[in-house]
Enzyme design. Structure first.
Site, PDB file in Angstrom:
ATOM      1  N   ASP A   1       0.849  -1.195   0.000  1.00  0.00           N
ATOM      2  CA  ASP A   1       0.000   0.000   0.000  1.00  0.00           C
ATOM      3  C   ASP A   1       0.885   1.246   0.000  1.00  0.00           C
ATOM      4  O   ASP A   1       2.099   1.155   0.187  1.00  0.00           O
ATOM      5  CB  ASP A   1      -0.955   0.015   1.205  1.00  0.00           C
ATOM      6  CG  ASP A   1      -0.258  -0.359   2.482  1.00  0.00           C
ATOM      7  OD1 ASP A   1       0.935  -0.018   2.640  1.00  0.00           O
ATOM      8  OD2 ASP A   1      -0.904  -0.980   3.355  1.00  0.00           O
TER       9      ASP A   1
ATOM     10  N   ASP B   1       1.552   5.074   1.472  1.00  0.00           N
ATOM     11  CA  ASP B   1       1.249   6.078   2.483  1.00  0.00           C
ATOM     12  C   ASP B   1       1.766   7.432   2.026  1.00  0.00           C
ATOM     13  O   ASP B   1       2.924   7.560   1.626  1.00  0.00           O
ATOM     14  CB  ASP B   1       1.898   5.700   3.822  1.00  0.00           C
ATOM     15  CG  ASP B   1       1.257   4.451   4.413  1.00  0.00           C
ATOM     16  OD1 ASP B   1       0.025   4.320   4.314  1.00  0.00           O
ATOM     17  OD2 ASP B   1       1.991   3.600   4.943  1.00  0.00           O
TER      18      ASP B   1
ATOM     19  N   ASP C   1      10.345   4.315  12.982  1.00  0.00           N
ATOM     20  CA  ASP C   1      11.129   3.277  13.644  1.00  0.00           C
ATOM     21  C   ASP C   1      12.505   3.054  12.994  1.00  0.00           C
ATOM     22  O   ASP C   1      13.531   3.388  13.565  1.00  0.00           O
ATOM     23  CB  ASP C   1      10.328   1.970  13.799  1.00  0.00           C
ATOM     24  CG  ASP C   1       9.631   1.524  12.522  1.00  0.00           C
ATOM     25  OD1 ASP C   1       9.820   2.164  11.465  1.00  0.00           O
ATOM     26  OD2 ASP C   1       8.900   0.519  12.576  1.00  0.00           O
TER      27      ASP C   1
HETATM   28  P1  ATP Z   1       4.422  -2.952   5.567  1.00  0.00           P
HETATM   29  O1  ATP Z   1       5.034  -3.274   4.252  1.00  0.00           O
HETATM   30  O2  ATP Z   1       4.343  -4.107   6.481  1.00  0.00           O
HETATM   31  O3  ATP Z   1       3.147  -2.145   5.500  1.00  0.00           O
HETATM   32  P2  ATP Z   1       5.402  -0.489   6.629  1.00  0.00           P
HETATM   33  O4  ATP Z   1       6.807  -0.026   6.869  1.00  0.00           O
HETATM   34  O5  ATP Z   1       4.582   0.276   5.665  1.00  0.00           O
HETATM   35  O6  ATP Z   1       5.502  -2.006   6.249  1.00  0.00           O
HETATM   36  P3  ATP Z   1       3.352   0.110   8.524  1.00  0.00           P
HETATM   37  O7  ATP Z   1       2.989  -0.614   9.759  1.00  0.00           O
HETATM   38  O8  ATP Z   1       2.381   0.186   7.409  1.00  0.00           O
HETATM   39  O9  ATP Z   1       4.704  -0.539   8.028  1.00  0.00           O
HETATM   40  O10 ATP Z   1       3.791   1.570   8.969  1.00  0.00           O
HETATM   41  C1  ATP Z   1       4.034   2.614   8.050  1.00  0.00           C
HETATM   42  C2  ATP Z   1       5.185   3.459   8.526  1.00  0.00           C
HETATM   43  O11 ATP Z   1       4.862   4.068   9.795  1.00  0.00           O
HETATM   44  C3  ATP Z   1       6.487   2.706   8.803  1.00  0.00           C
HETATM   45  O12 ATP Z   1       7.243   2.558   7.624  1.00  0.00           O
HETATM   46  C4  ATP Z   1       7.169   3.577   9.819  1.00  0.00           C
HETATM   47  O13 ATP Z   1       7.787   4.676   9.203  1.00  0.00           O
HETATM   48  C5  ATP Z   1       5.998   4.105  10.646  1.00  0.00           C
HETATM   49  N1  ATP Z   1       5.723   3.222  11.808  1.00  0.00           N
HETATM   50  C6  ATP Z   1       4.850   2.220  11.865  1.00  0.00           C
HETATM   51  N2  ATP Z   1       4.858   1.628  13.078  1.00  0.00           N
HETATM   52  C7  ATP Z   1       5.751   2.289  13.814  1.00  0.00           C
HETATM   53  C8  ATP Z   1       6.214   2.178  15.156  1.00  0.00           C
HETATM   54  N3  ATP Z   1       5.738   1.223  15.969  1.00  0.00           N
HETATM   55  N4  ATP Z   1       7.140   3.051  15.581  1.00  0.00           N
HETATM   56  C9  ATP Z   1       7.609   4.016  14.765  1.00  0.00           C
HETATM   57  N5  ATP Z   1       7.224   4.155  13.506  1.00  0.00           N
HETATM   58  C10 ATP Z   1       6.319   3.320  13.012  1.00  0.00           C
HETATM   59 MG    MG Z   2       2.469  -0.042   5.204  1.00  0.00          MG
END
Ligand code: ATP
Ligand code: MG
Length: 433
Positions: free
Chosen positions: A53, A55, A132
């Site tokens: 997805d 963001d 993170d």
């Molecule tokens: P995925 O491919 O699993 O969606 P993602 O990196 O997009 O991986 P998400 O959980 O969708 O993970 O979160 C989007 C973004 O928000 C992350 O890339 C990170 O920058 C931030 N984020 C999410 N969870 C946390 C957390 N627990 N602490 C700090 N930043 C976070």
């Molecule tokens: Mg994501």
């Protein structure tokens, strides 16, 4: 100051960005706002992978975002987000977020009407530092197609390395789920966890017990259904995280380091990965049944030794183990119930005589329970001849079935089967309807 990677210095191709995400980015830009892709999608785009997805972040505040899009809804309380709808597809748009945003949204420190400090919304820089891992804090700027990097994420990305932003121990204490995220991303991306980010994990793994069980459930599902469950399991154990999530299972595994409990679990995870790779459905309850089976078995054995009847022993053991597990991980009823059924049906497979096999065959959870039995038999915990008996029983004609339950004999030589019919079994952990 951020390091800016111009369009020619990175490999992000707009052809991998969804049309709707691009529309949102361009529309914000046209309205005079900054607009970026951020997080997992940028990380994946840099690897040439299609993100799951997209963001979007912007300096526009939620109300301003809503004014730009007709198809937009604001959600969230503490931190408001905009959802821009395109039919089924939703693009999430967030406003840059400040480091500490534990105040209710919109709360501001005002002096003479001037905003001194906005507790919720921040600058792009603040937004980057609250994320993170450095590779999750890269911003793809729609105005010039550059990548904006405040945290050395690009270097880490090139080195295939996950590094927490800031002091690792402090960041894990702030949010212990980051330890699970480290493992999930490391396995999924084939990255290593930077030694400084890896070092505190075993010591802090127990902090997961402070996470609300519902959130842990969500995270565990992501870990198990990532398509890399086998590796994830190994990594979680390596860092002591598995023991924090499934303490009773870990205790059993530690007791029998090379025994079949480990093989059994590995096989069930392997099966899950294979099914996901083949685009087949997987039933999470089957996985949880497998993950907690060893403690259930151990507990049931003890109950049987102390005189319980076997079917009841498994039922009681199952209830006990699941009740304890629920304190850590909130399994919804739609998982907890079938898990218990799969377990409590196991001793019933032992009874191959009389009317019982027919009743078991008619049980709504028969299919999953039978698949579970096969897995147990494959790993040497259940009698392979028993499993084979049930395989034959299902495809046998009525007359053959009656003959089979008369003797209940497991050895195939005794029960004459007609020409072998090959009926395609539905795959192992398909959800039983
Ligand atoms: P995925 O491919 O699993 O969606 P993602 O990196 O997009 O991986 P998400 O959980 O969708 O993970 O979160 C989007 C973004 O928000 C992350 O890339 C990170 O920058 C931030 N984020 C999410 N969870 C946390 C957390 N627990 N602490 C700090 N930043 C976070
Ligand atoms: Mg994501």
């Amino acid at each position: 100051m951020p390091r800016i990677y111009a369009r020619a210095e990175h490999a992000i191709s707009r052809s991998l960005v969804s049309e709707n995400a691009l529309k949102v980015l361009y529309r914000l830009k046209k309205a005079g706002y900054e607009a970026y892709l951020v997080g997992g999608c940028v990380r994946d785009l840099l690897l040439g992978r299609e993100p799951k997805d997209f963001d979007v972040v912007t300096d526009a505040h939620p109300e301003q975002i809503r004014a730009v899009f007709r198809n937009c809804r604001l959600i969230g309380r503490r931190f408001r987000l905009a959802h821009v709808h395109f039919g089924q597809d939703i693009i999430e748009v967030a406003t840059f977020r400040a480091l500490q945003s534990d105040q209710p949204h919109g709360e501001r420190v005002l002096e003479n009407g001037r905003i001194l400090r906005d507790n919720v919304y921040g600058t792009i820089e603040e937004d980057a530092f609250r994320r993170d891992f450095s590779v999750n804090a890269l911003y793809y700027n729609i105005s010039d197609f550059s990548v904006v990097d405040y945290v050395g994420g690009m270097d880490d990305h090139k080195a295939a390395r996950l590094r927490l932003i800031g002091d690792p121990e402090q960041r894990y204490r702030e949010d212990p789920v980051r330890m699970l995220r480290a493992v999930r991303f490391a396995v999924k991306l084939g990255f290593t966890i930077h030694p400084d980010s890896a070092a505190p994990i075993p010591k802090l793994a127990g902090l997961l017990h402070e996470i609300p069980p519902a959130r842990l459930f969500d995270e565990v599902i992501k870990l198990l259904l990532s398509g890399y469950a086998v590796q994830t399991f190994e990594q979680l154990r390596h860092y002591g995280l598995f023991g924090a999530l499934f303490p009773e299972t870990e205790r059993c595994l530690a007791r029998e380091p090379d025994g079949f409990p480990l093989t059994f679990l590995a096989k069930s995870l392997e099966q899950t990965d294979r099914r996901l790779a083949d685009d087949k459905p997987v039933a999470p309850y089957f996985l949880f049944a497998a993950l907690l089976w060893e403690p259930v078995r151990a507990r049931a054995r003890r109950l049987i030794e102390s005189g319980h009847q076997s079917a009841l022993a498994y039922q009681d053991a199952g209830n006990e183990i699941i009740t304890r597990q629920l304190r850590l991980i909130a399994l919804p009823k739609s998982i907890g119930l079938p898990v218990r059924e799969v377990w409590s049906l196991q001793p019933r497979f032992e009874m191959t005589q009389g009317g019982r096999p027919f009743r078991l065959l008619g049980h709504p959870r028969f299919r999953a329970a039978y698949d579970f039995l096969l897995l147990r038999a494959e790993t040497g915990e259940a009698d392979p001849e028993l499993a084979a008996w049930w395989t034959r029983f299902q495809v046998a004609s009525e007359a053959e079935q009656r003959a089979m339950v008369r003797t209940g004999n497991r050895s195939p030589a005794r029960t004459r089967t007609r020409k072998r019919r090959t009926r395609k079994r539905s795959a192992p952990n398909a959800p039983a309807s």
